[in-house]
Design an enzyme around this catalytic site. Sequence first.
Site, PDB file in Angstrom:
ATOM      1  N   GLY A 131      -0.941   2.412 -13.096  1.00 19.48           N
ATOM      2  CA  GLY A 131       0.236   2.592 -12.230  1.00 19.48           C
ATOM      3  C   GLY A 131       0.627   1.333 -11.487  1.00 19.48           C
ATOM      4  N   ILE A 165      10.055  -5.174   2.328  1.00 20.66           N
ATOM      5  CA  ILE A 165       8.841  -4.482   2.774  1.00 20.66           C
ATOM      6  C   ILE A 165       8.763  -4.476   4.296  1.00 20.66           C
ATOM      7  CG2 ILE A 165       6.321  -4.420   2.643  1.00 20.66           C
ATOM      8  CD1 ILE A 165       6.482  -5.749  -0.073  1.00 20.66           C
ATOM      9  N   GLU A 214      11.823 -13.168  11.489  1.00 17.60           N
ATOM     10  CA  GLU A 214      12.476 -13.514  10.218  1.00 17.60           C
ATOM     11  C   GLU A 214      12.946 -14.968  10.271  1.00 17.60           C
ATOM     12  OE1 GLU A 214      13.286 -12.332   7.041  1.00 17.60           O
ATOM     13  OE2 GLU A 214      14.322 -14.263   6.897  1.00 17.60           O
ATOM     14  N   GLY A 221       7.337 -12.058   0.808  1.00 12.93           N
ATOM     15  CA  GLY A 221       7.602 -12.158  -0.616  1.00 12.93           C
ATOM     16  C   GLY A 221       6.338 -11.913  -1.423  1.00 12.93           C
ATOM     17  N   ASP A 247       7.342  -8.097 -12.699  1.00 10.90           N
ATOM     18  CA  ASP A 247       7.293  -9.045 -11.582  1.00 10.90           C
ATOM     19  C   ASP A 247       6.782 -10.422 -11.978  1.00 10.90           C
ATOM     20  OD1 ASP A 247       8.112  -6.909 -10.079  1.00 10.90           O
ATOM     21  OD2 ASP A 247       6.461  -6.985  -8.630  1.00 10.90           O
ATOM     22  N   ALA A 279      10.588  -2.065  -9.777  1.00  9.39           N
ATOM     23  CA  ALA A 279       9.851  -1.266 -10.750  1.00  9.39           C
ATOM     24  C   ALA A 279      10.744  -0.842 -11.920  1.00  9.39           C
ATOM     25  CB  ALA A 279       9.268  -0.037 -10.061  1.00  9.39           C
ATOM     26  N   HIS A 290      31.748  19.469  -3.708  1.00 12.07           N
ATOM     27  CA  HIS A 290      31.984  19.436  -2.273  1.00 12.07           C
ATOM     28  C   HIS A 290      31.067  20.433  -1.576  1.00 12.07           C
ATOM     29  CE1 HIS A 290      34.223  19.114   1.464  1.00 12.07           C
ATOM     30  NE2 HIS A 290      34.263  20.437   1.525  1.00 12.07           N
TER      31      HIS A 290
END
Length: 469
Positions: free
Chosen positions: A40, A187, A206, A272, A312, A320, A448
């Site tokens: 996984g 994240i 940041e 990252g 990745d 994913a 709706h």
Amino acid sequence: MTDITCKLLVIGAGPGGYVCAIRAGQLGLDTVIVESTKLGGSCLNVGCIPSKAMIHVAEEFEKAAQAAAGATPFGLSVSAPALDLKQAVAWKDGIVQRLNNGVAALLRRAKVKIVHGQARFSDGKTVIVETETGPKTISAEAVVIATGSAPVELPMLPFGGRVISSTGALALTELPKRLVVVGGGYIGLELGTAFAKLGSKVTVVEAQERILPLYDQELTAPVAKHLEGLGVTVLTGAKALGPTPKGDGLRIETADGKEKSLPAERVLVTVGRRPVTDGLGLENLVLDMDGRFIRIGERCETAMRGIYAIGDVTGEPMLAHRAMAQGEMVAEIVAGERRAWDKACIPAICFTDPEIVSAGLSPTEAKAAGRKAGFEIKTGQFPFAANGRAMTRHAETGFVRVVARADNHLVLGVQAVGQGVSELSAAFGLAIEMGARLEDVTGTIHAHPTLGEGFQEAALKALGQALHI
Ligand code: FAD
Ligand code: NAD
């Protein structure tokens, strides 16, 4: 001496690798998958799934806390909620375990051989796997590298003690009173929001001028506003310098160049992710690299014939569903089908509060594409404040925005920000993938009352025919 010979060897059983192996098995290819930890990959064990489970817990807790504070306009009152974080983490681990078992069952059903151990190339066709019972040599006609990514560690703030990665944050059984998050990207903001809802005092540090620099400011503004409402302090243009001398927090340099200490029980570093290639024996291959990532072509082929890379380990976007789509495609290529990457878009979602979805081109990207190809664009935006379903959910923040070519009305991009908009990503992606025009969206009956009507209304607005604004 070769222990196993196969047609396809997949290294890494994350969403890229296991989907590739399942598809290959379904196509009748003799397939082996090697995994050094748990089936996984990051997504299922320490990423997408566990993070969304904890985000759900935090949402439920916040709703109960708001009701207890008498903060709902519809008169709901409950007594103050209490959370057993250990039980929440155990519930999350149970979901992960069920999905681990599910992946194993799917691989078995597709007749894929699973080998547990660390794989290392000795040459382009041969891989040695260090298993519990000793090394095994596997020879394969084609090999797929799907070894994924790991959190980036800052040299002045190595993981350990108070300094944790997303993996550590998802396993905490005690709520930190004060949490400093370094990195206001995916994240940091998804988990930072969850901890703030659970009651931690969260500060986000940041480096860039704004949070989620990946998305345009119109989309991120409601997220920034809600963070403020949750009491989260966001320090932009700020740099992490290292732990405080006593180790009880983080030293930072603020945007105006001043040094400041932020006391914290935990410092979550989310700046990252880096590709996992250490120990893979890449020095025994001749691959082209793209920085630290493996360079691939439109068929996910590397510079060496018969060696593919997906997910990745091949770089951004590290999502994913991109890894899965690449995995499926490569299995079909190895089975002899003529395939190449032809996706019109890879939708991206940030599971903050409110959520952000982006599929296809933003207005700025579409304008730039139009300048090159010689077309103008038109956009249409519909606010959830005018959407009946959003009102009845007491979630009126946000909007849907459609970006289309002005000449033929081809939909180039769809974005949304709002509570629950992640589920609209399928409609947005489908429209772009099918080459829908604005008229296809407006001509489709949208049930709706739903948030999805916002998509239809945004398309109507782009055509100058808005009905409900
Ligand atoms: P991975 O999932 O990283 O899997 C690679 C596998 O290879 C691992 O199991 C590893 O053990 C194995 N491996 C590595 N080297 C070897 C070796 N030498 N031998 C054998 N096995 C090896 N993405 C989304 O799309 N949506 C989300 O909501 C989302 N949320 C996330 C939340 C968090 C906290 C994190 C960390 C990530 C999230 N992501 C999300 C990103 C997502 O997890 C990744 O994009 C995805 O897991 C990539 O899949 P992959 O198959 O390329 O690699
Ligand atoms: P990210 O790239 O999303 O965000 C990193 C942030 O850290 C950026 O805003 C960057 O400007 C900032 N930063 C970098 N160095 C810094 C420093 N020294 N000090 C302060 N800030 C700094 O990375 P992430 O949040 O670690 O996520 C990694 C990847 O995982 C993402 O690229 C994404 O592809 C994937 N992911 C996806 C989802 C999702 O799909 N919902 C959720 C989580 C993770």
